[in-house]
Structure formats: structure tokens, C-alpha cells
Design a protein around this motif. Structure first.
Motif, PDB file in Angstrom:
ATOM      1  N   VAL A   5       8.513   5.703   1.058  1.00 45.14           N
ATOM      2  CA  VAL A   5       8.477   4.443   1.471  1.00 45.14           C
ATOM      3  C   VAL A   5       7.006   4.554   2.201  1.00 45.14           C
ATOM      4  O   VAL A   5       6.469   3.110   2.102  1.00 45.14           O
ATOM      5  CB  VAL A   5       9.462   4.373   2.922  1.00 45.14           C
ATOM      6  CG1 VAL A   5       9.177   3.183   3.920  1.00 45.14           C
ATOM      7  CG2 VAL A   5      10.951   4.560   2.536  1.00 45.14           C
ATOM      8  N   LEU A   6       6.403   5.408   2.569  1.00 49.05           N
ATOM      9  CA  LEU A   6       4.851   5.280   3.192  1.00 49.05           C
ATOM     10  C   LEU A   6       3.977   4.889   1.952  1.00 49.05           C
ATOM     11  O   LEU A   6       3.131   4.048   2.059  1.00 49.05           O
ATOM     12  CB  LEU A   6       4.415   6.597   3.585  1.00 49.05           C
ATOM     13  CG  LEU A   6       3.161   6.710   4.427  1.00 49.05           C
ATOM     14  CD1 LEU A   6       2.964   5.636   5.524  1.00 49.05           C
ATOM     15  CD2 LEU A   6       2.766   8.098   4.855  1.00 49.05           C
ATOM     16  N   LEU A   7       4.338   5.347   0.828  1.00 47.13           N
ATOM     17  CA  LEU A   7       3.473   5.050  -0.400  1.00 47.13           C
ATOM     18  C   LEU A   7       3.731   3.600  -0.772  1.00 47.13           C
ATOM     19  O   LEU A   7       2.656   2.796  -1.083  1.00 47.13           O
ATOM     20  CB  LEU A   7       3.677   6.134  -1.416  1.00 47.13           C
ATOM     21  CG  LEU A   7       3.026   5.663  -2.903  1.00 47.13           C
ATOM     22  CD1 LEU A   7       1.616   5.997  -2.563  1.00 47.13           C
ATOM     23  CD2 LEU A   7       3.533   6.619  -3.815  1.00 47.13           C
ATOM     24  N   ILE A   8       4.928   3.165  -0.765  1.00 48.80           N
ATOM     25  CA  ILE A   8       5.237   1.903  -0.998  1.00 48.80           C
ATOM     26  C   ILE A   8       4.661   0.788   0.151  1.00 48.80           C
ATOM     27  O   ILE A   8       4.017  -0.033  -0.413  1.00 48.80           O
ATOM     28  CB  ILE A   8       6.707   1.708  -1.190  1.00 48.80           C
ATOM     29  CG1 ILE A   8       7.412   2.304  -2.417  1.00 48.80           C
ATOM     30  CG2 ILE A   8       7.241   0.155  -1.147  1.00 48.80           C
ATOM     31  CD1 ILE A   8       8.794   2.210  -2.321  1.00 48.80           C
ATOM     32  N   MET A   9       4.622   1.144   1.215  1.00 41.18           N
ATOM     33  CA  MET A   9       4.120   0.488   2.252  1.00 41.18           C
ATOM     34  C   MET A   9       2.708   0.144   2.139  1.00 41.18           C
ATOM     35  O   MET A   9       1.737  -0.667   2.348  1.00 41.18           O
ATOM     36  CB  MET A   9       4.346   0.836   3.602  1.00 41.18           C
ATOM     37  CG  MET A   9       5.657   0.666   4.154  1.00 41.18           C
ATOM     38  SD  MET A   9       5.919   1.373   5.847  1.00 41.18           S
ATOM     39  CE  MET A   9       4.860   0.808   6.780  1.00 41.18           C
ATOM     40  N   PHE A  10       1.966   1.526   1.879  1.00 44.91           N
ATOM     41  CA  PHE A  10       0.452   1.529   1.307  1.00 44.91           C
ATOM     42  C   PHE A  10      -0.052   0.478   0.208  1.00 44.91           C
ATOM     43  O   PHE A  10      -0.925  -0.107   0.260  1.00 44.91           O
ATOM     44  CB  PHE A  10       0.190   2.993   1.298  1.00 44.91           C
ATOM     45  CG  PHE A  10      -1.448   3.129   1.103  1.00 44.91           C
ATOM     46  CD1 PHE A  10      -2.326   2.779   2.117  1.00 44.91           C
ATOM     47  CD2 PHE A  10      -1.848   3.215  -0.088  1.00 44.91           C
ATOM     48  CE1 PHE A  10      -3.640   3.025   1.883  1.00 44.91           C
ATOM     49  CE2 PHE A  10      -3.140   3.476  -0.431  1.00 44.91           C
ATOM     50  CZ  PHE A  10      -4.041   3.490   0.836  1.00 44.91           C
ATOM     51  N   LEU A  11       0.935   0.574  -0.716  1.00 39.86           N
ATOM     52  CA  LEU A  11       0.610   0.021  -1.980  1.00 39.86           C
ATOM     53  C   LEU A  11       0.909  -1.429  -1.802  1.00 39.86           C
ATOM     54  O   LEU A  11       0.141  -2.320  -2.611  1.00 39.86           O
ATOM     55  CB  LEU A  11       1.497   0.393  -3.096  1.00 39.86           C
ATOM     56  CG  LEU A  11       1.160   1.935  -3.722  1.00 39.86           C
ATOM     57  CD1 LEU A  11       2.243   2.147  -4.849  1.00 39.86           C
ATOM     58  CD2 LEU A  11      -0.295   1.781  -4.185  1.00 39.86           C
ATOM     59  N   CYS A  12       1.644  -1.851  -1.064  1.00 44.66           N
ATOM     60  CA  CYS A  12       1.946  -3.441  -0.747  1.00 44.66           C
ATOM     61  C   CYS A  12       0.986  -3.817   0.234  1.00 44.66           C
ATOM     62  O   CYS A  12       0.623  -4.973   0.398  1.00 44.66           O
ATOM     63  CB  CYS A  12       3.443  -3.537  -0.106  1.00 44.66           C
ATOM     64  SG  CYS A  12       4.925  -3.237  -1.208  1.00 44.66           S
ATOM     65  N   THR A  13       0.548  -3.054   0.955  1.00 40.34           N
ATOM     66  CA  THR A  13      -0.768  -3.436   2.232  1.00 40.34           C
ATOM     67  C   THR A  13      -1.944  -3.826   1.538  1.00 40.34           C
ATOM     68  O   THR A  13      -2.482  -4.968   1.968  1.00 40.34           O
ATOM     69  CB  THR A  13      -0.783  -2.377   3.086  1.00 40.34           C
ATOM     70  OG1 THR A  13       0.431  -1.943   3.745  1.00 40.34           O
ATOM     71  CG2 THR A  13      -1.593  -2.789   4.429  1.00 40.34           C
ATOM     72  N   ILE A  14      -2.189  -3.144   0.608  1.00 34.65           N
ATOM     73  CA  ILE A  14      -3.657  -3.360  -0.074  1.00 34.65           C
ATOM     74  C   ILE A  14      -3.648  -4.944  -0.894  1.00 34.65           C
ATOM     75  O   ILE A  14      -4.508  -5.569  -0.413  1.00 34.65           O
ATOM     76  CB  ILE A  14      -3.928  -2.295  -1.043  1.00 34.65           C
ATOM     77  CG1 ILE A  14      -4.312  -0.982  -0.518  1.00 34.65           C
ATOM     78  CG2 ILE A  14      -5.141  -2.859  -2.008  1.00 34.65           C
ATOM     79  CD1 ILE A  14      -4.474   0.137  -1.272  1.00 34.65           C
ATOM     80  N   PRO A  15      -2.776  -5.234  -1.686  1.00 33.99           N
ATOM     81  CA  PRO A  15      -2.979  -6.565  -2.141  1.00 33.99           C
ATOM     82  C   PRO A  15      -2.582  -7.621  -1.039  1.00 33.99           C
ATOM     83  O   PRO A  15      -3.210  -8.526  -0.926  1.00 33.99           O
ATOM     84  CB  PRO A  15      -1.417  -6.779  -2.941  1.00 33.99           C
ATOM     85  CG  PRO A  15      -1.210  -5.198  -3.250  1.00 33.99           C
ATOM     86  CD  PRO A  15      -1.528  -4.691  -1.950  1.00 33.99           C
ATOM     87  N   ALA A  16      -1.708  -7.496  -0.019  1.00 39.61           N
ATOM     88  CA  ALA A  16      -1.571  -8.357   1.155  1.00 39.61           C
ATOM     89  C   ALA A  16      -2.947  -8.594   1.819  1.00 39.61           C
ATOM     90  O   ALA A  16      -3.367  -9.517   2.128  1.00 39.61           O
ATOM     91  CB  ALA A  16      -0.660  -7.804   2.149  1.00 39.61           C
ATOM     92  N   VAL A  17      -3.576  -7.366   2.262  1.00 41.46           N
ATOM     93  CA  VAL A  17      -5.105  -7.693   2.885  1.00 41.46           C
ATOM     94  C   VAL A  17      -5.874  -8.496   1.860  1.00 41.46           C
ATOM     95  O   VAL A  17      -6.682  -9.170   2.339  1.00 41.46           O
ATOM     96  CB  VAL A  17      -5.481  -6.040   3.175  1.00 41.46           C
ATOM     97  CG1 VAL A  17      -6.740  -6.209   3.625  1.00 41.46           C
ATOM     98  CG2 VAL A  17      -4.612  -5.423   4.269  1.00 41.46           C
ATOM     99  N   VAL A  18      -6.001  -7.925   0.598  1.00 42.40           N
ATOM    100  CA  VAL A  18      -6.958  -8.601  -0.135  1.00 42.40           C
ATOM    101  C   VAL A  18      -6.607 -10.148  -0.290  1.00 42.40           C
ATOM    102  O   VAL A  18      -7.525 -11.236  -0.171  1.00 42.40           O
ATOM    103  CB  VAL A  18      -6.854  -8.226  -1.468  1.00 42.40           C
ATOM    104  CG1 VAL A  18      -7.496  -8.888  -2.670  1.00 42.40           C
ATOM    105  CG2 VAL A  18      -7.451  -6.546  -1.471  1.00 42.40           C
ATOM    106  N   LEU A  19      -5.206 -10.564  -0.401  1.00 34.33           N
ATOM    107  CA  LEU A  19      -4.798 -11.793  -0.458  1.00 34.33           C
ATOM    108  C   LEU A  19      -5.267 -12.627   0.766  1.00 34.33           C
ATOM    109  O   LEU A  19      -5.824 -13.700   0.665  1.00 34.33           O
ATOM    110  CB  LEU A  19      -3.232 -12.038  -0.513  1.00 34.33           C
ATOM    111  CG  LEU A  19      -2.670 -13.339  -0.877  1.00 34.33           C
ATOM    112  CD1 LEU A  19      -3.209 -13.957  -2.210  1.00 34.33           C
ATOM    113  CD2 LEU A  19      -1.162 -13.357  -1.105  1.00 34.33           C
ATOM    114  N   LEU A  20      -4.813 -11.988   1.897  1.00 26.34           N
ATOM    115  CA  LEU A  20      -5.137 -12.671   3.307  1.00 26.34           C
ATOM    116  C   LEU A  20      -6.624 -12.897   3.414  1.00 26.34           C
ATOM    117  O   LEU A  20      -7.176 -13.834   4.074  1.00 26.34           O
ATOM    118  CB  LEU A  20      -4.589 -11.851   4.355  1.00 26.34           C
ATOM    119  CG  LEU A  20      -3.298 -12.021   4.522  1.00 26.34           C
ATOM    120  CD1 LEU A  20      -2.724 -11.071   5.886  1.00 26.34           C
ATOM    121  CD2 LEU A  20      -2.642 -13.336   4.797  1.00 26.34           C
ATOM    122  N   GLY A  21      -7.511 -11.873   3.103  1.00 24.77           N
ATOM    123  CA  GLY A  21      -8.989 -11.824   3.249  1.00 24.77           C
ATOM    124  C   GLY A  21      -9.622 -13.048   2.103  1.00 24.77           C
ATOM    125  O   GLY A  21     -10.179 -13.951   2.521  1.00 24.77           O
TER     126      GLY A  21
END
Length: 75
Positions: A5-21
């Protein structure tokens, strides 16, 4: 399970941060365009208003001069 779950959250967070940026930069650039457009519209409005005031004053001067010429002709 916790690590998955931690790995999935980490992997989903990176594209979200990039997209929001990217979205933030896009909105920021659009904001610059909007501000530039509003500034240009303000400058054009100022020039048009100044031109209208100038033409009204010149029309008033022309009317006064016409009246003075008519008075001179009558005398």
C-alpha cells in the motif's frame, strides 16, 4: 500488505504532484496572459477616453469661435 500500500501510494503520488505542478504552471501562464490582456485593454480605454475628451473640448472651442465670428459679422 502495508509495504505494498505504501509503494502504491508513493507511485500514485509522483504523477499527481507532476500533474498538479504542470497544471499550476499552465494556470500561471494563463494568468500572465489574462493580466497582459487586461493591461492592454486598460491602456486602450485610457487612450480612447482621452481622445473623446479632447474632441469634445475642440468641438466646444469651435462652437465658441463660430459664435464670436457671427457676432463680429453682425457688428
Amino acid at each position: 500488505m502495508f509495504w505494498i500500500v505504501l509503494l502504491i501510494m508513493f507511485l500514485c503520488t509522483i504523477p499527481a504532484v507532476v500533474l498538479l505542478g504542470w497544471l499550476g504552471m499552465l494556470i500561471g501562464e494563463m494568468a500572465y496572459l489574462v493580466v497582459g490582456f487586461l493591461l492592454l485593454a486598460g491602456i486602450v480605454t485610457a487612450f480612447v477616453t482621452a481622445y473623446q475628451k479632447l474632441t469634445v473640448r475642440l468641438d466646444n472651442v469651435e462652437k465658441k469661435l463660430d459664435k464670436l465670428l457671427e457676432q463680429k459679422k453682425e457688428e
